[in-house]
Design a protein around this motif. Structure first.
Motif, mmCIF file in Angstrom:
data_model
loop_
_atom_site.group_PDB
_atom_site.id
_atom_site.type_symbol
_atom_site.label_atom_id
_atom_site.label_comp_id
_atom_site.label_asym_id
_atom_site.label_seq_id
_atom_site.Cartn_x
_atom_site.Cartn_y
_atom_site.Cartn_z
ATOM 1 N N ASP A 16 -27.788 88.278 -10.498
ATOM 2 C CA ASP A 16 -27.715 86.852 -10.190
ATOM 3 C C ASP A 16 -28.113 86.569 -8.744
ATOM 4 O OD1 ASP A 16 -26.854 86.460 -12.791
ATOM 5 O OD2 ASP A 16 -24.737 86.218 -12.229
ATOM 6 N N TYR A 17 -27.743 87.468 -7.837
ATOM 7 C CA TYR A 17 -28.136 87.344 -6.431
ATOM 8 C C TYR A 17 -29.667 87.325 -6.324
ATOM 9 C CZ TYR A 17 -28.548 88.664 -1.458
ATOM 10 O OH TYR A 17 -28.875 88.723 -0.115
ATOM 11 N N ALA A 20 -31.247 84.144 -7.885
ATOM 12 C CA ALA A 20 -31.097 82.936 -7.061
ATOM 13 C C ALA A 20 -32.144 82.907 -5.954
ATOM 14 C CB ALA A 20 -29.684 82.877 -6.475
ATOM 15 N N GLU A 25 -33.296 79.173 -5.089
ATOM 16 C CA GLU A 25 -32.042 78.434 -5.164
ATOM 17 C C GLU A 25 -31.166 78.869 -3.981
ATOM 18 O OE1 GLU A 25 -31.016 79.756 -9.111
ATOM 19 O OE2 GLU A 25 -31.806 77.902 -9.988
ATOM 20 N N LYS A 28 -27.345 78.478 -3.442
ATOM 21 C CA LYS A 28 -26.420 79.376 -4.138
ATOM 22 C C LYS A 28 -26.132 80.645 -3.325
ATOM 23 C CE LYS A 28 -27.605 78.087 -8.870
ATOM 24 N NZ LYS A 28 -28.133 78.591 -10.159
ATOM 25 N N TRP A 29 -27.003 80.993 -2.407
ATOM 26 C CA TRP A 29 -26.897 82.265 -1.685
ATOM 27 C C TRP A 29 -25.539 82.469 -1.012
ATOM 28 C CZ3 TRP A 29 -28.122 83.144 3.886
ATOM 29 C CH2 TRP A 29 -28.125 84.508 4.208
#
Length: 157
Positions: A16-17, A20, A25, A28-29
């Motif tokens: 997911d990291y 993103a 995105e 979101k980080w």
């Protein structure tokens, strides 16, 4: 060391990291980190010699949010896309509070009018904390292998 469910959560954190960042995105980080965290991008030579000098160094989620603001609102640069390829993490230690892990990464950069190039290669050295909101990075040190990096390190690694 880790039960199956926790290991799946760890894999999801890494995936997911990267997704993103690859999908730009950036808001979101910071959410992948604990409030009090460390994020560094550091040359291998400095890391191995114990030198503190890092190309980027942040010490809280607030500093990560400031970086996102800077990248999205104030820094002018030629646009480019990133694509992360991340290995399966190696687990070194795990207890009820934290997981220490390491994974190799390669980041490719593509400018809209150019071919893709290797941008940065190295390894993540991570301390992950178990929180009420799932696994979060307490520390992420991005140790890059080359002594040289492009002068346009804009986005997180």
């Amino acid at each position: 060391m880790l039960d199956f469910n926790t290991y799946q959560q760890l894999l999801a954190l890494y995936a997911d990291y990267a997704a993103a960042l690859d999908n730009n995105e950036l808001d979101k980080w910071p959410e992948f980190f604990t409030d009090q965290c460390v994020y560094k991008v550091q040359p291998r030579e400095n890391f191995e010699r114990g030198y503190p000098l890092a190309t980027l160094s942040f010490e809280s989620r607030g500093m990560l949010k400031d970086r996102v603001f800077g990248v999205t609102e104030t820094i002018f640069h030629d646009p480019y896309y990133q694509r992360h390829v991340v290995s399966v993490p190696r687990i070194f230690e795990a207890d009820a509070q934290r997981i220490r892990a390491e994974a190799n990464y390669a980041v490719f950069r593509t400018k809209p009018d150019d071919i893709s190039t290797v941008f940065n290669v190295g390894r993540y050295i991570d301390t992950i904390r178990r929180t009420d909101h799932g696994l979060k990075f307490e520390s992420r040190i991005c140790v890059f292998d080359s002594e040289m990096i492009a002068n346009s390190l804009i986005y997180p690694i």
